[in-house]
Design an enzyme around this catalytic site. Structure first.
Site, short mmCIF file in Angstrom:
data_model
loop_
_atom_site.label_atom_id
_atom_site.label_comp_id
_atom_site.label_asym_id
_atom_site.label_seq_id
_atom_site.Cartn_x
_atom_site.Cartn_y
_atom_site.Cartn_z
N TYR A 54 -20.24 32.79 16.11
CA TYR A 54 -20.17 32.68 17.57
C TYR A 54 -21.32 33.52 18.11
O TYR A 54 -21.23 34.75 18.15
CB TYR A 54 -18.80 33.16 18.07
N ASN A 57 -31.11 35.43 3.20
CA ASN A 57 -29.64 35.37 3.34
C ASN A 57 -29.24 34.16 4.18
O ASN A 57 -28.63 34.28 5.24
CB ASN A 57 -29.17 36.68 3.99
N GLY A 109 -25.72 38.36 -12.90
CA GLY A 109 -26.69 39.45 -12.84
C GLY A 109 -27.87 39.17 -11.94
O GLY A 109 -27.80 38.36 -11.01
N GLY A 142 -21.02 41.54 1.63
CA GLY A 142 -21.93 42.68 1.60
C GLY A 142 -22.57 42.96 0.26
O GLY A 142 -23.39 43.87 0.15
N GLY A 173 -24.80 41.16 -1.56
CA GLY A 173 -26.24 40.94 -1.53
C GLY A 173 -26.97 41.97 -0.70
O GLY A 173 -28.09 42.39 -1.04
N ASP A 174 -26.36 42.40 0.39
CA ASP A 174 -26.95 43.44 1.24
C ASP A 174 -27.02 44.76 0.49
O ASP A 174 -27.99 45.52 0.63
CB ASP A 174 -26.14 43.62 2.51
#
Length: 302
Positions: A99, A156, A215, A240, A242-243
């Protein structure tokens, strides 16, 4: 100082199954999570964004303050905070609907300067999609790279926000000459339709691809390819993760005094495997608990 540029938002995370499951608000946004993770790992960090004055915006900034992140580059606005409604499958993988109309982060403008001592700037996620802010972040990326500052990009990809996929793919390719480190997931890579070798030829010193439980792999311009397995963990969800990898890579490079293209090129096999292993451990901690809760330094020491 590592500066993270991009959105902060609220993830609404279901607490059960079905379309009408209760939703728990959680602090989030790819760049925001990266900034929190960097702060928890102990890297001097600043957040560069535009954040609402509403209650969600205040809560977002409170966590950054608690983590020791410098808020001097944060712009404020009266518009509401962006909301992302998460859905989590049986394996813990998250998908999102957003949104975003009329929200504060979309009106980000290019800052006159970044904090003194800035050694790296990280970009990515929704902030490079939603106009007019996307063009401002893009301009900041190009200016930063032109000054010789290390730049990191984690696209991302959130396909539901991208109205014209082909135009976005072309825009992504136009960023690569200004990128030192490209980090993306295997799913991002498949959606974008390129390969690490193609992207390296366009500019980055290294490309890191995350493969979930399988991995991580790093590719370098000299033909190097380095891999580490994922850390075994009971996955609660992957929000979170990947962050956290993004933050761990930047933190690890800073610890090695390797925040430059030439230093990245000189890491070698041992350096890359150590860096990727650290990122895998950090991501595993995040996956072991609900929501985007990156690890503190003591949780990934060793």
């Amino acid at each position: 100082m590592i500066v993270v540029a991009g959105e902060a938002l609220i993830d609404l995370v279901p607490q059960g199954t079905g379309a009408l499951a209760a939703l728990r608000p959680a602090l989030g946004g790819g760049p925001y999570n990266t900034a929190v993770a960097l702060g928890r790992l102990g890297s001097p960090t600043a957040f560069c964004s535009r954040v609402s004055y509403d209650a969600f915006g205040e809560a977002l900034l409170d966590r950054l303050r608690e983590t020791g992140v410098d808020l001097a580059p944060v712009q404020r606005g009266s518009e509401p905070t962006t909301l992302a409604v998460a859905s989590v499958d049986a394996e813990g993988s998250a998908a999102y609907s957003f949104y975003v109309e009329g929200t504060a982060d979309r009106l980000f403008s290019v800052p006159a300067s970044l904090p003194s001592g800035t050694r790296a700037v990280s970009f990515g996620t929704c902030s490079l999609v939603l106009e007019p802010g996307a063009s401002a972040y893009e301009e900041l990326l190009r200016r930063t790279a032109a000054r010789g500052v290390f730049t990191a990009l984690d696209p991302n990809v959130r396909a539901g926000l991208i109205a014209d996929p082909d135009a976005y793919r072309a825009r992504f390719e136009s960023w690569l000459p200004s990128v030192t480190l490209l980090k993306l997931s295997a799913e991002d890579a498949e959606w974008l339709g390129g390969t690490p070798r193609q992207w390296l030829a366009a500019g980055p010193a290294a490309v890191v691809v995350t493969r979930g439980g399988a991995g991580l792999a790093a590719y370098t311009r000299d033909g190097g390819e380095y891999t580490v397995p994922g850390e075994r963990v009971d996955v609660v969800d992957t929000i979170g993760a990947g962050d956290t990898v993004n933050a761990a890579l930047l933190h690890g490079l800073a610890q090695r005094d390797a925040l430059s293209a030439s230093a990245v090129a000189a890491l070698g096999a041992e350096g890359w495997r150590g860096l990727l292993g650290f990122a895998a451990r950090a991501a595993a901690v995040t996956c072991s608990r609900a929501g985007a809760e990156p690890p503190y330094a003591h949780e990934v020491a060793g």
